[in-house]
Design an enzyme around this catalytic site. Structure first.
Site, PDB file in Angstrom:
ATOM      1  N   ARG A  28       7.159  -5.690   7.681  1.00  0.00           N
ATOM      2  CA  ARG A  28       7.528  -5.592   6.192  1.00  0.00           C
ATOM      3  C   ARG A  28       9.115  -6.235   6.177  1.00  0.00           C
ATOM      4  O   ARG A  28       9.115  -6.673   4.935  1.00  0.00           O
ATOM      5  CB  ARG A  28       7.482  -4.226   5.963  1.00  0.00           C
ATOM      6  CG  ARG A  28       6.096  -3.687   5.734  1.00  0.00           C
ATOM      7  CD  ARG A  28       5.892  -2.247   5.464  1.00  0.00           C
ATOM      8  NE  ARG A  28       4.735  -1.901   4.584  1.00  0.00           N
ATOM      9  CZ  ARG A  28       4.510  -0.848   4.373  1.00  0.00           C
ATOM     10  NH1 ARG A  28       5.277   0.301   4.393  1.00  0.00           N
ATOM     11  NH2 ARG A  28       3.287  -0.472   3.664  1.00  0.00           N
ATOM     12  N   GLY A  64      -2.043   1.765   1.155  1.00  0.00           N
ATOM     13  CA  GLY A  64      -2.589   2.358  -0.179  1.00  0.00           C
ATOM     14  C   GLY A  64      -2.672   1.371  -1.185  1.00  0.00           C
ATOM     15  O   GLY A  64      -3.622   1.332  -1.814  1.00  0.00           O
ATOM     16  N   GLY A  83      -4.736  -0.395   6.941  1.00  0.00           N
ATOM     17  CA  GLY A  83      -4.146   0.081   8.086  1.00  0.00           C
ATOM     18  C   GLY A  83      -4.677  -0.487   9.566  1.00  0.00           C
ATOM     19  O   GLY A  83      -4.147  -1.148  10.224  1.00  0.00           O
ATOM     20  N   LYS A 100     -14.450   6.879   7.777  1.00  0.00           N
ATOM     21  CA  LYS A 100     -14.653   7.708   6.817  1.00  0.00           C
ATOM     22  C   LYS A 100     -15.418   6.858   5.721  1.00  0.00           C
ATOM     23  O   LYS A 100     -14.894   6.080   4.997  1.00  0.00           O
ATOM     24  CB  LYS A 100     -13.712   8.344   6.242  1.00  0.00           C
ATOM     25  CG  LYS A 100     -13.568   9.845   7.299  1.00  0.00           C
ATOM     26  CD  LYS A 100     -13.038  10.680   6.515  1.00  0.00           C
ATOM     27  CE  LYS A 100     -13.016  12.270   7.317  1.00  0.00           C
ATOM     28  NZ  LYS A 100     -12.406  13.206   6.451  1.00  0.00           N
TER      29      LYS A 100
HETATM   30  C1  3PG Z   1       3.300   3.017   2.666  1.00  0.00           C
HETATM   31  O1  3PG Z   1       3.740   2.668   3.619  1.00  0.00           O
HETATM   32  O2  3PG Z   1       2.118   3.317   2.360  1.00  0.00           O
HETATM   33  C2  3PG Z   1       4.353   2.511   1.480  1.00  0.00           C
HETATM   34  O3  3PG Z   1       5.417   2.332   2.014  1.00  0.00           O
HETATM   35  C3  3PG Z   1       4.211   3.500   0.523  1.00  0.00           C
HETATM   36  O4  3PG Z   1       4.708   4.865   0.979  1.00  0.00           O
HETATM   37  P1  3PG Z   1       4.144   6.105   0.514  1.00  0.00           P
HETATM   38  O5  3PG Z   1       2.896   6.295   0.739  1.00  0.00           O
HETATM   39  O6  3PG Z   1       5.127   7.213   1.045  1.00  0.00           O
HETATM   40  O7  3PG Z   1       4.375   6.201  -1.118  1.00  0.00           O
HETATM   41 MG    MG Z   2       0.944   5.345   2.000  1.00  0.00          MG
END
Ligand code: 3PG
Ligand code: MG
Length: 393
Positions: free
Chosen positions: A34, A374, A351, A195
Site C-alpha cells: 500500500r 472491503g 484479501g 463463506k
Molecule cells: C482496510 O484495510 O480495509 C482499509 O484500510 C480500511 O480500513 P477499515 O476497514 O478499518 O475502514
Molecule cells: Mg477493512
C-alpha cells in the site's frame, strides 16, 4: 475522471489521502504494497515542484493510542518512497499547521493517524474543513478506504475546486471497469473462500456479467449440498442452501455457466499433516472435510481459465496456507499467469487471493492486484464508493 496528469502541481500544496493502513507484526511492517502504491502520485506532485501532505489512518484506534501512531511506519514509508518524510505530531493541531505552512516544493509531510480524531470516521464537516485549509488541492489515492464516507476520504472533497484521482485510485477504478463494464468475452469470475454468505452480493452482481463462474473453496460445499450432494464434514452454511439454489436457477436463466469442483482433496482433521483422501464432491464420506480442489477439478479449471479473455479472481480454492492443501490455489494462479501472458486481462482482489498470489510470488504475472479489501468487495457488488463519487461531484 480528473487525474493528476491533467494538472501542474508547481508551487501547490496537495493533500493526498493515502491508505497506509499496513499490517504490522512485532513493530515491523510486513507488507509494504500500500505504501508502494502511492509512489507514482507522490513523485508526480514533487517532480512538478509541488509538495505533499499525506493523510492516512492506521488500524482502528479509539482516540489517541500510541500503538497506532505513524511513528511505527515512518521509517518504512521513507524507505519505500526513497524520500525524506517529515512527520507531524498531530493531525490538525499546532505541529501539523506549522509543518504544512513551512513545506517547500518537493517536500513530503505525513500527518499523524487521522483516526485519532473521532470526527474522521464520523465524517465531520468542520474537521474536514480544518484539514483542507492546509492545502491548495486534494488527491484521493486511498482505494482501500474509498468505501468509507469519512472526513478525509469523502467530506473533504467538497472544499476543493481542484481534486483528483491519484494514480493508484485511477488504476483500481479502471481495472474494475475493465471487468465489470468493458470486459472482453469470455469473462470468467473465480469466487472462492470459506463463506458463501459474504460473497452472495458479489455473486448476484457477477452472474449478470460473467460467462463462466468457478465456485471454489469452502463455498462450493454449500452449493454441492444444495444440489443434493453428500459433503461429509465439509464447511457449509445450511442457512444459505435456498439462496444457493436460487443462484443455480438464475445462472440457467442468464446462460451463465456455474462450475463447481468435480473432485476434492479431503482431510480427516483440519491439519496440514492429516490423512488425505480424494472424493467426488457429491460423495464425500462422513469423517472427511474438503480442503482443496482435486486433480479433475484442476484440469477442468485450467481449460476454462485458458480460454477466458477477462479473469476476476476473488478467493482461494482451498486451505492454501497449509502446504499439503495448496495445490489447487497454486495451480490456479499458474493458469491465470499463463492466460494473462496470452493476452487475457486478470484482476485479483480480496484479501485471501491477494495473499495467495503474494505467497506464490506471481503478483507480477497478474494484470492488476488490488490494494483494497472491503473496497474491492463493494465495487464488485456493483456499489458506488463514496470516496470516488465525491471526487466526481
Ligand atoms: C482496510 O484495510 O480495509 C482499509 O484500510 C480500511 O480500513 P477499515 O476497514 O478499518 O475502514
Ligand atoms: Mg477493512
Amino acid at each position: 475522471m480528473r487525474t493528476i496528469e491533467q494538472f501542474n502541481f508547481s508551487q501547490k500544496k496537495a493533500i493526498i489521502r493515502v491508505d497506509f493502513n499496513v499490517p504490522i507484526d512485532n513493530n515491523k511492517v510486513t507488507d509494504t504494497s500500500r505504501i508502494k502504491a502511492a509512489i507514482k502520485t507522490i513523485d508526480k506532485v514533487c517532480d512538478d515542484g509541488g509538495s505533499c501532505i499525506l493523510v492516512s489512518h492506521l488500524g482502528r484506534p479509539k482516540g489517541f493510542q500510541e500503538e497506532f501512531s505513524m511513528t511505527h511506519i515512518i521509517n518504512e514509508v521513507e524507505q519505500v518512497l526513497k524520500r525524506k518524510v517529515i512527520l507531524s505530531k498531530d493531525v490538525i493541531g499546532e505541529d501539523a499547521k506549522e509543518k504544512s505552512n513551512n513545506l517547500k516544493p518537493g517536500q513530503v509531510l505525513l500527518l499523524e493517524n487521522v483516526r485519532f480524531h473521532k470526527e474522521e470516521t464520523l465524517g465531520g464537516f468542520e474537521f474536514a474543513k480544518e484539514l483542507s485549509l492546509m492545502a491548495d488541492c486534494y488527491i484521493n489515492d486511498a482505494f482501500g478506504t474509498a468505501h468509507r464516507a469519512h472526513a478525509s476520504t469523502t467530506i473533504i472533497s467538497s472544499f476543493f475546486k481542484d481534486k483528483f484521482f491519484g494514480k493508484c485510485l485511477e488504476r483500481e477504478v479502471n481495472s474494475i471497469k475493465k471487468v465489470l463494464k468493458s470486459g472482453e468475452k469470455p469473462i470468467l469470475a473465480i469466487l472462492g473462500g470459506a463463506k458463501i454468505s459474504s460473497k452472495i452480493p458479489i455473486l448476484k452482481n457477477i452472474i449478470k456479467i460473467a460467462d463462466n463462474i468457478i465456485i471454489g473453496g469452502g463455498m462450493a460445499f454449500t452449493f454441492a449440498k444444495a444440489m443434493g450432494g453428500k459433503i461429509g464434514d465439509s464447511i457449509h452454511e445450511d442457512a444459505m442452501l435456498d439462496l444457493a439454489n436460487e443462484i443455480v436457477e438464475e445462472s440457467k436463466i442468464r446462460g451463465t455457466q456455474l462450475h463447481l469442483p468435480i473432485d476434492v482433496v479431503c482431510a480427516k482433521e483440519f491439519d496440514n499433516n492429516s490423512v488425505q483422501k480424494t472424493f467426488d464432491i457429491m460423495k464425500i464420506d462422513n469423517g472427511f472435510q474438503g480442503m482443496d480442489a482435486g486433480p479433475k477439478s484442476i484440469q477442468k479449471f485450467k481449460e476454462i481459465v485458458m480460454s477466458s479473455k477477462t479473469i476476476l479472481w476473488n478467493g482461494p480454492l482451498g486451505v492454501f496456507e497449509f502446504s499439503n492443501f495448496s495445490t489447487g490455489t497454486k495451480m490456479l494462479g499458474e493458469f491465470i499467469s499463463n492466460s494473462t501472458k496470452n493476452g487475457a486481462f486478470s484482476l485479483v482482489g480480496g484479501g485471501d487471493s491477494v495473499a495467495a498470489v503474494k505467497m506464490f510470488k506471481i503478483e507480477k504475472n497478474m494484470s492488476y492486484v488490488s490494494t483494497g479489501g472491503g473496497a474491492m468487495l463493494e465495487s464488485l457488488e456493483g456499489k458506488n464508493l463514496p470516496g470516488i463519487s465525491a471526487l466526481l461531484n
